[in-house]
Design a protein around this motif. Structure first.
Motif, PDB file in Angstrom:
ATOM      1  N   VAL A  96      -5.046  10.791   8.443  1.00 32.40           N
ATOM      2  CA  VAL A  96      -3.826   9.698   8.652  1.00 32.40           C
ATOM      3  C   VAL A  96      -3.408   9.850  10.161  1.00 32.40           C
ATOM      4  CG1 VAL A  96      -1.530   9.211   7.916  1.00 32.40           C
ATOM      5  CG2 VAL A  96      -3.038   9.711   6.216  1.00 32.40           C
ATOM      6  N   GLN A 118      -3.748   6.785  12.987  1.00 33.96           N
ATOM      7  CA  GLN A 118      -2.602   6.201  13.705  1.00 33.96           C
ATOM      8  C   GLN A 118      -2.715   6.340  15.064  1.00 33.96           C
ATOM      9  OE1 GLN A 118       0.777   8.245  11.930  1.00 33.96           O
ATOM     10  NE2 GLN A 118       0.992   6.926  10.126  1.00 33.96           N
ATOM     11  N   TYR A 125      -1.254  11.407  -2.124  1.00 32.07           N
ATOM     12  CA  TYR A 125      -0.576  11.926  -0.777  1.00 32.07           C
ATOM     13  C   TYR A 125       0.636  11.275  -0.308  1.00 32.07           C
ATOM     14  CZ  TYR A 125      -0.260  12.180   4.263  1.00 32.07           C
ATOM     15  OH  TYR A 125       0.560  12.544   5.778  1.00 32.07           O
ATOM     16  N   GLY A 126       1.599  11.906  -0.129  1.00 30.52           N
ATOM     17  CA  GLY A 126       2.734  11.595   0.475  1.00 30.52           C
ATOM     18  C   GLY A 126       3.375  12.415   1.756  1.00 30.52           C
ATOM     19  N   TRP A 172       4.931   0.555   5.593  1.00 31.40           N
ATOM     20  CA  TRP A 172       5.161   0.621   4.235  1.00 31.40           C
ATOM     21  C   TRP A 172       5.337  -0.894   3.927  1.00 31.40           C
ATOM     22  CZ3 TRP A 172      10.197  -0.615   3.310  1.00 31.40           C
ATOM     23  CH2 TRP A 172      10.908  -0.433   4.308  1.00 31.40           C
ATOM     24  N   LYS A 226       1.113  -1.336  -0.058  1.00 35.25           N
ATOM     25  CA  LYS A 226      -0.170  -0.121   0.110  1.00 35.25           C
ATOM     26  C   LYS A 226       0.730   1.367   0.050  1.00 35.25           C
ATOM     27  CE  LYS A 226      -2.384  -1.048   3.824  1.00 35.25           C
ATOM     28  NZ  LYS A 226      -3.279  -0.859   4.608  1.00 35.25           N
ATOM     29  N   TYR A 227       2.156   1.103   0.119  1.00 37.37           N
ATOM     30  CA  TYR A 227       2.998   2.255   0.183  1.00 37.37           C
ATOM     31  C   TYR A 227       4.105   2.310  -0.786  1.00 37.37           C
ATOM     32  CZ  TYR A 227       0.652   2.906   4.754  1.00 37.37           C
ATOM     33  OH  TYR A 227      -0.019   3.064   5.964  1.00 37.37           O
ATOM     34  N   HIS A 248       1.463   7.050   0.158  1.00 36.04           N
ATOM     35  CA  HIS A 248       0.187   6.489   0.423  1.00 36.04           C
ATOM     36  C   HIS A 248      -0.322   6.341  -0.811  1.00 36.04           C
ATOM     37  CE1 HIS A 248       0.303   7.128   4.983  1.00 36.04           C
ATOM     38  NE2 HIS A 248       1.472   7.867   4.451  1.00 36.04           N
ATOM     39  N   ARG A 295      -4.172   6.588  -0.802  1.00 37.38           N
ATOM     40  CA  ARG A 295      -4.518   7.913  -0.880  1.00 37.38           C
ATOM     41  C   ARG A 295      -4.464   8.963  -1.999  1.00 37.38           C
ATOM     42  NH1 ARG A 295      -6.887   8.087   4.589  1.00 37.38           N
ATOM     43  NH2 ARG A 295      -5.889   6.852   5.966  1.00 37.38           N
ATOM     44  N   ASP A 312      -3.819  14.347   5.629  1.00 41.96           N
ATOM     45  CA  ASP A 312      -2.743  14.397   6.637  1.00 41.96           C
ATOM     46  C   ASP A 312      -3.382  14.135   7.984  1.00 41.96           C
ATOM     47  OD1 ASP A 312       0.332  14.276   7.357  1.00 41.96           O
ATOM     48  OD2 ASP A 312      -0.193  16.169   8.412  1.00 41.96           O
ATOM     49  N   GLU A 323       5.134   3.826  11.525  1.00 43.69           N
ATOM     50  CA  GLU A 323       5.808   4.452  10.412  1.00 43.69           C
ATOM     51  C   GLU A 323       6.857   3.629   9.906  1.00 43.69           C
ATOM     52  OE1 GLU A 323       6.762   8.429  11.105  1.00 43.69           O
ATOM     53  OE2 GLU A 323       4.664   8.963  11.846  1.00 43.69           O
ATOM     54  N   GLU A 346       7.408   9.074   2.081  1.00 40.63           N
ATOM     55  CA  GLU A 346       6.421   7.693   1.719  1.00 40.63           C
ATOM     56  C   GLU A 346       5.177   8.197   0.997  1.00 40.63           C
ATOM     57  OE1 GLU A 346       5.845   4.516   5.303  1.00 40.63           O
ATOM     58  OE2 GLU A 346       4.232   6.218   5.318  1.00 40.63           O
TER      59      GLU A 346
END
Length: 484
Positions: A352, A356, A412-413, A370, A308-309, A322, A325, A349, A366, A320
């Motif tokens: 996310v 978490q 999104y990253g 990933w 997924k990453y 996503h 996303r 963001d 984190e 990273e």
């Protein structure tokens, strides 16, 4: 059935009379009271005849032990066949095989065995005449050069610096290290320049020597190499390797001048670098990419996918992406308004961070998130996606204005930076937008600093860069991320 009974010794009296008529000398002697001795060959002949007779007539043969198998030793095989067998075995197993017996020891001195091992394990294509001219054999080249330095082959990164990548390969009857550096211009699609850094070869005394090929004069001189697990270090007495400033203690190439026994050495340390494995669900082909580090030079970063990453790892970049996303483009209009783009990214963001916190996964999440299992394939979707216009939002700066004018997908990253000052460690998040242009280009917009980085694929093909296992690649990636 009567004939079968005659041979088997069972059945009617007629069968018994028939058996008496057909008595062999040994059987007749037994009847007369003499000791009966039947040769082993006769026993097997009689047993086989009884078995065939019973099989033809539908009877059941008497149980007889099978003949003992003939014993054949590997040492009894012809020399030509042993040469073929030995040549197909790994070269690391042959020294132990030579200790089995004198015959094997002599056979393993045949040079065709070692020629095949050099070709299959190291890709050597030299002919026998070239070796005869320098008075060496394939066995000596394998035992004194390739085998001792086999762990140095592959791709390496200069410690603490992605700007220089070293590829160590077998080049004929030598092992050479080629240092690859990005071009001096700022074009991410420009070629990577390479220069011979060192070579390892056999001398006339048939011993391997390491020759340094760097320096302002570039005359070959001795260099010491110390090989460890997934890293190696070189030391050279010549300290003029840096052409611009040889007295600088630590430069952009990661060199360090060390003092040892009253002698000054130019010391370089390299870390093992594997290229990412490719999976069918990857967005694009992973690998090495160039990007503008500043206005004067380029750096190298690695793109890898982990379910997924996705991960972009470089000298000063480790962000990273996503892949679940995705940011909808709406024909690229979102890029025309930076405020709207920033609002969308900030909302993702916050979501996310909430997830978490709810799942009680902070730094550990984190570090391992990933590596999540693969999701439905995005690679096919990226190819089918129609490109939309792309322009840099107003106010966003870039060191490369020659970027593609269309893109396919956005995600999104986040760039997570951990800083330690005065014993205190704190982490900062820099959310941004990952932009996929095509198979060979992607970009990233850091929203907080309003800066755009363009990444172009390194087109050079490297040798000996495959990771032995997925775990080995992940361990290598963690070592890069843990670098200061």
């Amino acid at each position: 059935m009567e004939e079968c009974a005659c041979l088997c010794g069972v059945g009617s009296a007629r069968g018994r009379r028939c058996r008496q008529k057909r008595q062999r000398p040994a059987e007749k002697a037994a009847v007369e009271g003499k000791p009966a001795t039947l040769a082993p060959a006769e026993k097997h002949v009689e047993a086989d005849a009884a078995a065939r007779c019973c099989a033809e007539r539908g009877g059941i043969p008497s149980p007889m032990p099978p003949p003992p198998p003939q014993r054949c030793s590997l040492q009894d095989l012809p020399v030509e066949m042993l040469v073929e067998i030995f040549a197909s075995l790994p070269g690391t197993d042959l020294p132990s095989l030579a200790q089995v017996c004198t015959k094997f020891h002599h056979i393993l001195h045949i040079d065709s065995i070692w020629r095949q091992r050099c070709r299959e394990e190291f890709g050597v294509r030299e002919n026998l005449q070239n070796l005869e001219m320098i008075g060496m054999s394939y066995r000596e080249v394998y035992a004194k050069l390739f085998h001792p330095y086999r762990h140095i082959l592959g791709l390496w990164q200069l410690d603490n610096d992605y700007g220089t990548v070293l590829n160590v390969v077998v080049d004929g009857l030598c092992i050479t290290g080629w240092a690859y550096r990005p071009s001096l211009n700022t074009d991410v699609d420009g070629p990577i320049h390479f220069k011979l850094s060192f070579r390892i070869r056999l001398t006339k005394r048939k011993s391997a020597t390491v020759e340094c090929m760097e320096g302002r004069i570039s005359r070959p001189h001795h260099r010491h190499v110390q090989i460890g697990k997934d890293r190696f270090t070189t030391q050279c007495k010549m300290t003029d390797h840096r052409k611009d400033s040889p007295m600088r203690l630590r430069g952009e190439w990661g060199r360090v001048l060390v003092q040892e026994d009253g002698q000054q050495y130019d010391c370089l340390t390299y870390r093992r670098l594997y290229l990412p494995p490719r999976r069918p669900d990857d967005l694009i082909r992973p690998g090495l990419f160039q990007y503008n580090y500043d206005a004067l030079s380029l750096k190298i970063a690695m793109l890898s996918f982990h379910g997924k990453y996705a991960r972009v790892t470089g000298t000063d970049k480790a962000f990273e992406i996503h892949l679940m996303r995705r940011i909808q483009l709406r024909d690229g209009e979102i890029f025309r308004n930076f405020q709207e783009l920033s609002r969308v990214v900030q909302e993702i963001d916050k979501q996310v961070i909430r997830e978490q916190q709810q799942e009680n996964r902070t730094e550990e999440s984190e570090g391992h998130g990933w590596q999540s299992p693969a999701q439905p394939s995005l690679g096919a979707a990226a190819l089918e996606e129609q490109p939309v216009p792309f322009v840099l939002p107003v106010g966003v700066r870039s060191g490369d204005q020659n970027y593609p004018r269309t893109c396919r997908m956005c995600f999104y990253g986040v760039d997570t930076l951990t800083v330690t000052l005065s014993g205190f460690t704190f982490t900062r998040r820099f959310p941004g937008v990952f932009i996929l242009f095509d198979e060979n280009h992607f970009g990233f917009i850091w929203l907080e600093v309003k800066y755009f980085f363009l990444f172009g694929r390194v087109q050079h093909t490297f040798q000996n860069v495959e990771a032995p296992s997925p775990q080995a690649f992940l361990e290598m990636l963690k070592n890069i991320q843990s670098m200061p």
